[in-house]
Design a protein around this motif. Structure first.
Motif, mmCIF file in Angstrom:
data_model
loop_
_atom_site.group_PDB
_atom_site.id
_atom_site.type_symbol
_atom_site.label_atom_id
_atom_site.label_comp_id
_atom_site.label_asym_id
_atom_site.label_seq_id
_atom_site.Cartn_x
_atom_site.Cartn_y
_atom_site.Cartn_z
ATOM 1 N N ALA A 227 56.300 13.272 -15.615
ATOM 2 C CA ALA A 227 55.106 12.571 -15.261
ATOM 3 C C ALA A 227 55.102 12.751 -13.847
ATOM 4 O O ALA A 227 56.019 13.220 -12.985
ATOM 5 C CB ALA A 227 55.673 11.109 -15.267
ATOM 6 N N PRO A 228 54.116 12.487 -12.916
ATOM 7 C CA PRO A 228 53.768 12.847 -11.557
ATOM 8 C C PRO A 228 54.497 12.348 -10.971
ATOM 9 O O PRO A 228 54.991 11.238 -11.040
ATOM 10 C CB PRO A 228 52.313 12.279 -11.286
ATOM 11 C CG PRO A 228 51.400 12.455 -12.341
ATOM 12 C CD PRO A 228 52.490 12.087 -13.632
ATOM 13 N N GLN B 102 47.359 17.583 -24.820
ATOM 14 C CA GLN B 102 46.841 17.092 -23.398
ATOM 15 C C GLN B 102 46.395 17.235 -22.685
ATOM 16 O O GLN B 102 46.016 16.469 -22.218
ATOM 17 C CB GLN B 102 48.402 18.582 -22.356
ATOM 18 C CG GLN B 102 48.870 17.573 -21.556
ATOM 19 C CD GLN B 102 49.398 16.276 -21.366
ATOM 20 O OE1 GLN B 102 50.112 16.008 -22.364
ATOM 21 N NE2 GLN B 102 48.902 15.784 -19.732
ATOM 22 N N ARG C 221 50.167 9.580 -27.052
ATOM 23 C CA ARG C 221 51.920 9.886 -26.360
ATOM 24 C C ARG C 221 52.438 9.809 -27.111
ATOM 25 O O ARG C 221 53.584 10.034 -26.883
ATOM 26 C CB ARG C 221 51.942 9.167 -24.826
ATOM 27 C CG ARG C 221 51.020 10.152 -23.441
ATOM 28 C CD ARG C 221 51.203 9.308 -22.468
ATOM 29 N NE ARG C 221 50.490 9.418 -21.532
ATOM 30 C CZ ARG C 221 50.944 10.807 -20.702
ATOM 31 N NH1 ARG C 221 51.190 11.904 -21.417
ATOM 32 N NH2 ARG C 221 49.464 11.523 -20.034
ATOM 33 N N THR D 81 42.580 9.591 -19.377
ATOM 34 C CA THR D 81 42.638 9.279 -18.756
ATOM 35 C C THR D 81 41.720 9.523 -17.472
ATOM 36 O O THR D 81 41.553 8.154 -16.647
ATOM 37 C CB THR D 81 43.653 10.221 -17.560
ATOM 38 O OG1 THR D 81 45.202 10.303 -18.815
ATOM 39 C CG2 THR D 81 44.024 9.631 -15.990
ATOM 40 N N GLU E 273 59.110 14.061 -20.812
ATOM 41 C CA GLU E 273 57.684 13.246 -20.624
ATOM 42 C C GLU E 273 57.906 12.617 -19.699
ATOM 43 O O GLU E 273 57.236 12.960 -18.841
ATOM 44 C CB GLU E 273 57.451 12.406 -21.827
ATOM 45 C CG GLU E 273 56.612 13.218 -23.106
ATOM 46 C CD GLU E 273 56.794 12.065 -24.232
ATOM 47 O OE1 GLU E 273 55.590 12.450 -24.499
ATOM 48 O OE2 GLU E 273 57.284 11.162 -24.959
ATOM 49 N N ARG F 42 50.030 4.182 -14.330
ATOM 50 C CA ARG F 42 49.135 4.936 -14.622
ATOM 51 C C ARG F 42 48.843 6.260 -15.712
ATOM 52 O O ARG F 42 48.020 6.774 -16.352
ATOM 53 C CB ARG F 42 48.077 5.199 -13.380
ATOM 54 C CG ARG F 42 46.728 6.138 -13.346
ATOM 55 C CD ARG F 42 45.883 6.945 -11.630
ATOM 56 N NE ARG F 42 44.806 7.300 -12.134
ATOM 57 C CZ ARG F 42 45.057 8.793 -12.128
ATOM 58 N NH1 ARG F 42 45.416 9.754 -12.233
ATOM 59 N NH2 ARG F 42 43.178 9.090 -12.139
ATOM 60 N N HIS F 43 50.147 6.865 -16.098
ATOM 61 C CA HIS F 43 50.218 8.133 -16.178
ATOM 62 C C HIS F 43 50.252 8.169 -17.579
ATOM 63 O O HIS F 43 49.613 8.540 -18.549
ATOM 64 C CB HIS F 43 50.472 9.194 -15.363
ATOM 65 C CG HIS F 43 51.577 10.548 -16.602
ATOM 66 N ND1 HIS F 43 51.013 11.522 -16.145
ATOM 67 C CD2 HIS F 43 52.711 10.563 -17.660
ATOM 68 C CE1 HIS F 43 50.929 12.811 -17.629
ATOM 69 N NE2 HIS F 43 52.262 12.139 -17.680
ATOM 70 N N ASP G 127 44.488 14.209 -20.694
ATOM 71 C CA ASP G 127 43.828 13.691 -19.344
ATOM 72 C C ASP G 127 41.997 13.826 -19.635
ATOM 73 O O ASP G 127 42.155 12.778 -18.169
ATOM 74 C CB ASP G 127 43.848 15.687 -18.821
ATOM 75 C CG ASP G 127 45.540 16.025 -18.585
ATOM 76 O OD1 ASP G 127 46.174 15.127 -18.438
ATOM 77 O OD2 ASP G 127 45.149 17.234 -18.576
ATOM 78 N N GLN H 239 51.938 5.510 -10.393
ATOM 79 C CA GLN H 239 52.076 6.563 -11.125
ATOM 80 C C GLN H 239 52.361 6.800 -12.300
ATOM 81 O O GLN H 239 51.414 6.833 -13.025
ATOM 82 C CB GLN H 239 52.907 7.333 -10.040
ATOM 83 C CG GLN H 239 52.001 7.840 -8.695
ATOM 84 C CD GLN H 239 52.590 8.564 -7.486
ATOM 85 O OE1 GLN H 239 53.852 8.979 -7.819
ATOM 86 N NE2 GLN H 239 52.392 9.718 -7.094
#
Length: 608
Positions: free
Chosen positions: A589-590, A203, A236, A210, A585, A570-571, A207, A567
């Motif tokens: 996510a945001p 994770q 992922r 990203t 999952e 992008r995630h 990040d 979002q």
């Protein structure tokens, strides 16, 4: 040796913990067992009824019983384990296992180090990752690293003498470091990312990727941004397959699945919250005991045996094994650390257990379909059905729908080698009324056997229908209309108890159903054919239902507007990655909640 008199021996047994050894006429050890109360446990072998076939066979060979009284049940367990290891009694379960673990090794003394597979003790300088539970799982991990980070795996002699990049570079599984197509700094960055993944910090790695993807895109370096996106997508997908979550820990997950006469134990190894791999065990010998008893015998053999397997801080079991606290203390004493053994779990651990169960079930199905065993199973089936010759071609039909929606019929074919998947067929039911399984079966059989009569498809020796007399009647009517009287027809249905191994066979021409013995190889073959037809029907039904329901992947989903779509993209890095994400999952996510994640997941997978 004098005549064996169990009553005489039973009278002298104490109500204390200990170990008992059952001996044959030559003094050889047939079986070793432990007991909390020796008198009660040994007496259970000589009761008048309730013993299975293997236990009765054991009892018939017993000519003497020797017991050893111990201070407590823990000492009894350790003594039992040592006696089993030393004598290998034929009626105790036996477990074959590798004697060493595989590792991944990176020699950091080199400018462009390779990723290596190693087995056995840790030797040599550099970074070592592992141990992994199986060689196959380790090689799969190396394969993922090659695809994601493009680190080399070639031998040093090959690396030093290349003048142009090899095929691995062409298929984007190597960065071409042998001919200077990547700098040392960039290679070191990729190696650091691989190390994060192998250390269970995927994770953190995602990040980082990203941020790098956003930075590359802002700098108009779109090719580099796409590379970071692809790395994120692979990671992922692997996270989803491994069941990785924030619920970290060192856990072994052990599940057992049984069929009449055979069992499979599946072990998942999780370290730092990351699934390292799995392996299967096949308890050999034994007395056809219940899953709980098989697990209770397996755990000490696995952790205290010659393989010297690492003991985690937590062991999850699919079935209760009696006094789990006592078993925890035995393992803790053996390794000098606290060990928790239990069968109650939730959240991430529940997902891991489901994975272990699925692996055991899949392995068991594959084992039962072993081609080498097909002749024995066909001979048994011919005996059950009263056939003069062994069946070669067997077909089975099943119906699947959801409250009448998207009804399909599956047809699976087995020959003398096992499943013949090239001949599998699915029929989308067009004319039958929704929810009318009899009419759906009639339509599918009519369409199939019209082609059989026309010579387009070989005629089967046996036709199996997943169902009872009503479904068999539909098949008989179709075969009679087409004049195909040479096909042996039967239906396989669950008996009154609804348990596997207790099926009833409704054979055409028999007034009463047949119930073969639960350990009959012919029944195992019919169960395999029936289960395969059921699996194939459900798979095709879900595909048909999903195709009918899904119109647009993200647009049109209630609660998912333009900002939230952005979002999600992008995630996850792209639409394909969103579609491949699991429910937990999506929820993490945001901008997502558990409820909204369920709505999105259902829409993307065609579920109600």
């Amino acid at each position: 040796m004098t005549d064996f008199d169990p009553k005489r021996i039973l009278k002298s047994l104490p109500m204390k913990p200990g170990v008992y050894q059952m001996l044959d006429a030559d003094g050889g050890i047939l079986y070793v067992g432990k007991a909390k109360k020796l008198k009660n446990r040994v007496s259970s072998y000589f009761r008048g009824s309730g013993l299975n076939t293997k236990t009765m066979a054991l009892v018939s060979h017993i000519r003497d019983i020797q017991v050893t009284v111990t201070a407590n049940e823990t000492e009894a367990l350790l003594l039992e384990h040592n006696l089993i290891k030393a004598h290998r009694p034929p009626y105790n379960i036996s477990l074959r296992d590798d004697k060493s673990y595989p590792f991944i090794w990176v020699d950091t003394r080199q400018a462009f180090p390779a990723v290596r597979f190693r087995r056995g003790r840790v030797k040599g300088k550099g970074m070592w990752f592992g141990p992994f539970p199986s060689g196959g799982g380790t090689r799969d991990t190396i394969d993922l690293i090659q695809k994601t980070f493009q680190l080399r795996s070639c031998e040093d002699s090959v690396f030093s003498n290349r003048s142009r990049p090899c095929l691995q570079y062409q298929i984007k599984r190597c960065s071409g470091s042998c001919v200077g197509l990547i700098s040392e700094d960039q290679y070191a960055e990729d190696l650091a990312g691989a190390a994060l993944y192998l250390n269970g910090r995927s994770q953190v790695l995602i990040d980082n990727l990203t941020d790098k993807m956003d930075g590359a895109a802002a700098a108009l370096e779109f090719e580099q941004a796409a590379r970071y996106r692809d790395q994120m997508g692979r990671l992922r997908r692997m996270q989803s397959q491994q069941g990785v979550d924030t619920d970290y820990g060192d856990v072994d997950v052990i599940a057992i699945e049984s069929r009449p006469g055979i069992s499979c134990i599946s072990l998942l190894v999780v370290r730092d919250g990351r699934l390292l791999g799995h392996r299967e065990f096949w308890p050999g010998g034994g007395l056809d005991e219940e899953p709980e008893a098989l697990l209770e015998a397996f755990v000490p053999q696995y952790y205290l045996g010659e393989g010297q397997h690492s003991v985690p801080s937590e062991v999850l079991l699919s079935h209760p094994v009696g006094d789990e606290g006592w078993l925890s203390s035995v393992l803790a004493a053996a390794v000098g650390q606290s060990v928790k053994v239990g069968h109650r779990f939730r959240a991430t651990r529940a997902r891991w257990m489901q994975m272990a169960r699925d692996n055991a079930s899949q392995a068991l199905s594959g084992h039962l379909g072993n081609r080498l065993d097909m002749n024995r199973r066909r001979e048994s089936l011919a005996e059950i059905l009263g056939l003069d010759t062994l069946p070669v071609r067997m077909e089975c039909f099943d119906i699947s729908h959801t409250q009448g929606e998207a009804t399909v019929a599956s047809c699976v074919v087995f020959d003398d080698q096992g499943p013949l998947k090239s001949d599998y067929r699915v029929f989308n039911i067009r004319d039958a009324k929704a929810g009318d399984d009899y009419a759906a079966m009639h339509e599918a059989l009519e369409r199939r056997y019209n082609r059989v009569k026309g010579g387009e498809i070989p005629i089967p020796d046996v036709l199996v229908i997943d169902g009872g007399p009503g479904q068999v009647t539909q098949a008989r009517d179709v075969l009679s209309e087409l004049g195909l009287h040479q096909v042996k027809l039967l239906g396989i249905a669950k008996g009154p108890t609804r348990k596997a191994g207790m099926e009833w066979l409704h054979v055409e021409g028999n007034d009463l159903p047949i119930r073969p013995p639960s350990d009959a190889p012919g029944l195992h073959l019919l169960q395999h054919i029936r289960d395969e037809a059921h699996r194939f029907a459900i798979t095709k039904h879900r595909q048909a239902r999903g195709k009918a329901r899904i119109t647009s992947p993200l647009e049109g989903i209630a609660g998912v507007g333009p900002k939230r779509r952005q979002q999600l993209l992008r995630h996850f890095g792209g639409l394909r990655e969103i579609q491949g994400a699991g429910l937990h999952e999506l929820a993490s996510a945001p901008g997502m909640s558990q409820k909204l994640a369920s709505v999105v997941y259902a829409a993307l997978h065609g579920e109600s």
